[in-house]
Design an enzyme around this catalytic site. Structure first.
Site, mmCIF file in Angstrom:
data_model
loop_
_atom_site.group_PDB
_atom_site.id
_atom_site.type_symbol
_atom_site.label_atom_id
_atom_site.label_comp_id
_atom_site.label_asym_id
_atom_site.label_seq_id
_atom_site.Cartn_x
_atom_site.Cartn_y
_atom_site.Cartn_z
ATOM 1 N N LYS A 92 0.796 -1.185 0.197
ATOM 2 C CA LYS A 92 0.075 0.079 0.103
ATOM 3 C C LYS A 92 0.975 1.211 0.085
ATOM 4 O O LYS A 92 1.803 1.366 0.651
ATOM 5 C CB LYS A 92 -0.855 0.096 1.493
ATOM 6 C CG LYS A 92 -1.906 0.997 1.307
ATOM 7 C CD LYS A 92 -2.587 1.009 2.456
ATOM 8 C CE LYS A 92 -3.739 1.930 2.483
ATOM 9 N NZ LYS A 92 -4.685 1.885 3.939
ATOM 10 N N SER A 127 -9.876 2.324 2.999
ATOM 11 C CA SER A 127 -8.736 2.943 2.158
ATOM 12 C C SER A 127 -7.889 2.051 1.434
ATOM 13 O O SER A 127 -7.441 2.662 0.456
ATOM 14 C CB SER A 127 -8.084 3.910 2.885
ATOM 15 O OG SER A 127 -7.278 3.248 3.742
ATOM 16 N N SER A 150 -10.283 0.259 7.062
ATOM 17 C CA SER A 150 -9.758 0.229 5.910
ATOM 18 C C SER A 150 -8.817 -0.927 5.298
ATOM 19 O O SER A 150 -8.600 -1.170 4.075
ATOM 20 C CB SER A 150 -8.597 1.438 5.916
ATOM 21 O OG SER A 150 -9.266 2.702 6.062
#
Ligand code: MG
Ligand code: ZN
Lengths: 484, 491, 94
Positions: free
Chosen positions: B78, B158, B182
């Protein structure tokens, strides 16, 4: 000791509180492993943590915590076994994280006190409100480039102790004595080097005035004053300004001001259109700072004898006056020097020699006691030579000056230069006879009752013997010869 | 022959050790797949050269018999994890061009375990969002589509890029971070497994901070076993993070015994709000039956402060973010927009650098911390947070694990739910309480809705008890037998 | 209910330039969120400590050792403006 400003409308008293930022003596910074050493190439003592890079996290330096606790113990203050780091949020070029990690509601050290030693021998107690740990900011330079300010983050993250006093001081002298005493305590403890030139100790001074007996009026904070002298000057001019404003019918606004030592005035730091709102909240990157009684006890066991205790002991053991004792204990090294001199000797005489002669010479030469050309045992030997009558008190001062220059033992100097005191009565008698023979009229005057002239004869004999004759013996012999 | 990209971490591990294929072959196949699916916008930065060179190292270690737990496994990181010398953006304009001089502890741990980095995945800007639509680099497409429709759906957020990459088989696994859901919500939206560990299990050092007291990194994988393997490689005490737990690391994979007989499972009654989608309710009931059938004992529990969790979260998280994001000021890294004064430069830079959701949260957080409001908002929220955590602590006196849905809906269309922030915030209603309490939470795909979209179930565990969560997850996974794949991977 | 001037003030505290035209809609949005979080006021929190750490742990301390720094090039490598190893910003007049 009262300090009163005589205004046109009456007397005014000044009220002073100080916030001292003292740099913690440590190898590394408070929350990073970068060096806390002063100086260095720009941005060289900087970790990504100190520079506020994304994802960087603070981890506390255990030694800095110990130093804060040690200082708290030295200030006879309450130690809080649980304290909390909070973020003080504001934007500035040399504050890379956008917040300063400090302590707000729960500081590591609570209420304590500092005893001031005033020159007249009196003491005053100043309350300590709190001591907290926080990080220093970086440094902005505004005068290196026409349109840019340059930022060096070497100081960013260095551990500071902010020591906040109560508004207990009432004169510039007390404020000066407070800063000196605080510095003395920190140096004894080894928790701050107290070097104001390098910014290791910086003072924010809160000043207000009031009519004697009245409650507090509005105060102004004078930021970043960096010498004891300037602290005292700044208070003087700021207090005067307050009195003038009040007597002119004006109002004092609570604000932050700067002291300009060149102009001898304080001026407002451009008041921002928006007030500060620091939005303090507990730093979520750090859990509460907790330690136990054993941790405190361990630190307590390492405390040296502090100035106040030493002063009391010097008065007790050596019979010194409060003032002499307080002068000797300001620095640990001075006190140690004195004790080395006083060991096995008369304490008062030793103190006299150390304070009047040695400190006088050191001050003139700008030397530290550790750099003294005359070693403590040498000064002790000199006092011994006076005591056993080998040198006269008068010549001893000369011997001391030669010791300073030539770094020799006093006995050697006295021997080499023939400065031994003459106690042999035959030699003194001969000198007396000679002086009397040379001044028959004056001798007659004495015999006819002008006894005061004997002092003149003593002086002449001393001159004749180059100061080496024992003045007591001279007087005795002269009296015998002239008065029978 | 099965495509290499359809293998799990465990299967790759076996194949690599047996020599069925090399790390280089596996990596090259993934790089091809990654490049073939750029339309998903799952990656912000692809790092094929790094991947190939690490794959080569992996092959050498495999040959030498010194292979780590993730040796040769191609993973996506990420883009909230700082990676040394590799662009790190947090999906924000304000980190333009930022190449950190350091590597996050989690990505460094993965590298040490032999994992191969394919690239940096897209996310909501600074991890603030539940749709991936707030990314400066554009939204990510969910590889799944509704049956018979071509509408592009969000992957959730997210960690949307990571979830999409794992679901689309353009990464074998990915790292995520979870602040209020997330990892778990996008895992549910994309039909994969996502685990948010106990707060303090994975180091936060080098992870761009959103809300420090909530942020936690975790694995996003094809199945529960992979989550266990990857968590073991990511986690561990880090002296550089003062909130990292100094606890021994269990063998998470060994916890997957398949035996949950006698285990007590809690069903919180407050997680059945009026208007809960009946399909979600049905899946949840099904989950209860599966666990009962496996010998677990199911009990109703009460978490009375559940309804206040979202409001609490939307005070605490913005407050922390308003302070954490103060460092993006145009001075030391990233974007700078000049101004006449220092303040102008700050204001211009931050106005241009942050997107609207990030700005909204910074302003919100600034407000709730400001003089006169701190007690009423921030302090109040932190007190309610204590009550929420106590709810869980009380419940865990009676049960070993809690079962809930992961999200209140399946993936929605790109551009939907965007008008009102609160509607978007409701996506996290089932995940936020766990985050506030710092507990481990696992989401795994358990079924499809009537439109053919995956739905997730969430297991919540006691602090530091990821093992039980994984063990129950394994049983649930077997019972659910979820094998559906998005069309683009031919499932 | 937040008004425009409050939004302008917090935007300045947060150093985010907000055009005048955006103040009103932002005030509206933020007020909506504030109204919604208002529900917390109905929770009785008397005697409840604010959360200070989600799990029971003690903070890690580090020894006083210099382990970092000495890499000014890396520290300034990403700077939008640097001069002779310093970070550079628009001149600050004090
Ligand atoms: Mg202060
Ligand atoms: Zn301070």
């Amino acid at each position: 000791m009262s300090y009163i400003i005589k205004g046109e409308t009456g007397d005014w008293e000044v009220v002073i509180g100080l916030e001292v930022h003292a740099q913690v003596t440590s190898q590394a910074k408070l929350f990073s492993g970068a060096s806390a050493t002063y100086g260095g190439e720009a941005n060289d003592h900087v970790s990504f943590i100190d520079a506020g890079f994304p994802g960087m996290l603070p981890v506390i330096n255990a030694y800095c915590v110990e130093q804060a606790v040690k200082t708290g113990l030295g200030l006879r203050a309450q130690i809080n076994k649980r304290s909390v780091f909070a973020r003080k949020n504001y934007f500035y070029a040399d504050l890379p994280q956008g917040y300063q990690i400090s302590q707000y509601e729960l500081p590591v050290v609570g209420v304590g006190e500092v005893v001031l030693d005033m020159p007249d021998g009196s003491s005053a107690v100043v309350g300590i409100e709190r001591l907290h740990l926080e990080q220093d900011a970086g440094k902005s330079m505004h005068d290196q480039h026409p349109s840019l300010s340059l930022i060096d983050l070497n100081r960013s993250g260095v551990a500071l102790m902010e020591i906040v006093s109560m508004p207990d001081m009432r004169s510039p002298e007390q404020a000066g004595a407070y800063v000196r005493k605080l510095r003395s305590i920190l140096r004894y403890l080894g928790t701050c080097d107290g070097n104001m030139d390098e910014g290791s100790m910086r003072c924010d001074v809160n000043v207000s005035v009031r009519r004697p007996g009245e409650g507090y009026r509005t105060r102004c904070e004078i930021k970043n004053v960096n010498s004891v002298r300037f602290v005292m000057q700044a208070i003087e001019v700021e207090a005067k300004r307050h009195v003038e404003v009040y007597e002119g019918g004006g109002k004092i606004m609570q604000e932050t001001r700067l002291f300009d030592p060149n102009k001898g005035e304080t001026r407002s730091m451009r008041s921002k259109e928006h007030a500060h709102d620091y939005r303090y909240f507990p730093d979520p990157d750090l859990l509460p700072l907790e330690f136990d009684d054993a941790f405190v006890a361990r630190i307590k066991a390492t405390l040296p004898e502090l100035p106040d205790d030493k002063k009391a002991r010097f008065m007790d053991v050596y019979g010194l006056s409060p003032y002499d004792a307080s002068v000797l204990v300001v620095e640990r090294e001075r006190a140690e020097y004195f004790e080395a001199v006083a060991k096995g000797r008369d304490g008062k005489k030793a103190a006299n020699w150390v304070i009047t002669n040695l400190f006088g010479m050191l001050n003139k030469a700008g030397l530290d006691v550790t750099e003294s050309p005359v070693a403590a045992d040498q000064l002790g030997q000199l006092i011994d030579l006076i005591e056993d009558g080998t040198v006269s008190g008068r010549l001893a001062k000369e011997v001391f000056e030669i010791m300073w220059e030539e770094r020799k033992d006093p006995a050697v100097i006295v021997e080499e230069r023939g400065m031994k005191q003459v106690t042999d009565s035959g030699a003194i008698e001969a000198a007396c006879d000679e002086v009397i023979a040379a001044n028959p009229e004056k001798a007659n005057d004495i015999r006819n009752g002008k006894e005061k002239l004997i002092a003149w004869f003593i002086g002449q004999v001393m001159k004749q013997t180059q100061g080496k004759a024992n003045p007591g013996a001279v007087q005795e012999i002269l009296k015998k010869k002239l008065l029978g | 022959m099965t495509k290499l990209t359809s293998l799990t971490i465990a299967q790759c591990r076996d194949g690599l050790r047996k020599g069925d294929f090399s790390a280089r072959e596996l990596t090259a196949t993934y790089i091809q797949a990654m490049e073939a699916h750029r339309d998903l916008n799952a990656y912000i930065t692809e790092t094929p050269d790094i991947a190939l060179s690490r794959a080569q190292d992996a092959d050498e270690r495999l040959k030498a018999g010194t292979a780590g737990a993730m040796e040769g496994i191609p993973v996506a990181i990420k883009d909230l994890f700082c990676t040394e010398g590799v662009l790190t953006t947090a999906a924000s304009h304000i980190l333009d061009g930022f190449k950190p001089g350091y590597e996050s502890t989690v990505s460094a741990n993965l590298k040490k375990a032999g994992a191969v980095m394919l690239g940096k995945t897209n996310l909501d800007e600074f991890a603030m969002g539940s749709s991936n639509m707030t990314s400066y680099y554009g939204g990510v497409k969910n590889p799944w589509k509704r049956q018979g429709e071509d509408t592009d759906l969000v992957p959730g957020g997210s960690s949307g890029g990571s979830a999409a990459a794992v679901a689309a088989h353009i990464a074998a696994a990915a790292t995520g971070t979870d602040t209020g859901g997330s990892i778990r919500q996008p895992a549910a939206f994309c039909g994969i497994t996502g685990l948010k560990p106990t707060y303090g299990r994975c180091s936060r050092w080098g992870v761009v901070a959103f809300a420090s007291s909530l942020d936690q990194a975790g694995p996003m994988t094809r199945d529960v076993r992979d989550a266990a393997i990857m968590l073991g490689a990511m986690a561990g005490h880090d002296p550089k993070d003062a909130t990292s737990a100094n606890l021994p690391l269990p063998d998470f994979e060994a916890a997957l015994t398949g035996d949950i007989r006698g285990l007590r499972v809690g069903i919180p009654k407050e997680y059945r709000p009026d208007g809960l989608d009946p399909q979600i309710q049905a899946l949840w009931d099904q989950g209860v039956e599966w666990l009962k059938a496996a010998g677990a004992e199911v009990r109703e529990i009460s978490l009375p402060h559940t309804k206040y969790a979202l409001a609490t979260y939307y005070i605490v998280a913005p407050a922390e973010c308003s302070s954490n994001l103060a460092r993006y000021d145009g001075v030391r890294f990233g974007l700078r927009v000049d101004g006449d004064s220092l303040d102008d430069m700050y204001m211009n830079t931050r106005a241009a650098g942050f997107g609207s959701e990030v700005k909204r949260r910074i302003l919100m957080g600034t407000y709730v911390l400001s003089a006169g409001y701190y007690d009423a908002y921030y302090l109040k929220a932190q007190r309610v947070r204590t009550l929420i955590a106590q709810d869980f602590a009380n419940a865990f006196k009676d049960v070993d694990v809690i079962l809930t849905p992961t999200a209140p809906s399946a993936a929605f269309g790109m551009g939907e739910n965007m008008d009102d922030p609160i509607t978007m915030y409701l996506n996290d209603v089932f995940t936020v309480p766990t985050s506030l309490a710092g507990l481990p939470g696992l989401s795994l795909p358990a079924g499809l809705d009537t439109q053919g979209l995956p739905l997730g179930l969430q297991l919540i565990g006691k602090p530091w008890d990821e093992e039980t969560v994984l063990r129950v997850g394994g049983v649930l996974e077997t019972a659910a037998g979820f094998t559906a794949k998005p069309a683009l991977v031919g499932g | 209910m937040l008004d425009k001037s409050t939004v302008r003030n917090i935007a300045f505290l947060a150093r985010i330039d907000v055009p005048d035209a955006d103040l009103e809609p932002l005030a509206h949005q933020l007020s909506g969120i504030l109204d919604w979080v208002e529900q917390l006021q109905e929770v009785n929190t008397d005697g409840v400590h604010p959360m200070s750490s989600v799990t029971e742990m003690t903070m890690t301390w580090r020894p006083d050792e210099v382990t970092d720094g000495g890499h000014r090039d890396k520290v300034t490598a990403n700077a939008p403006a640097a001069r002779d190893g310093f970070f550079a910003v628009p001149k600050v007049v004090e």
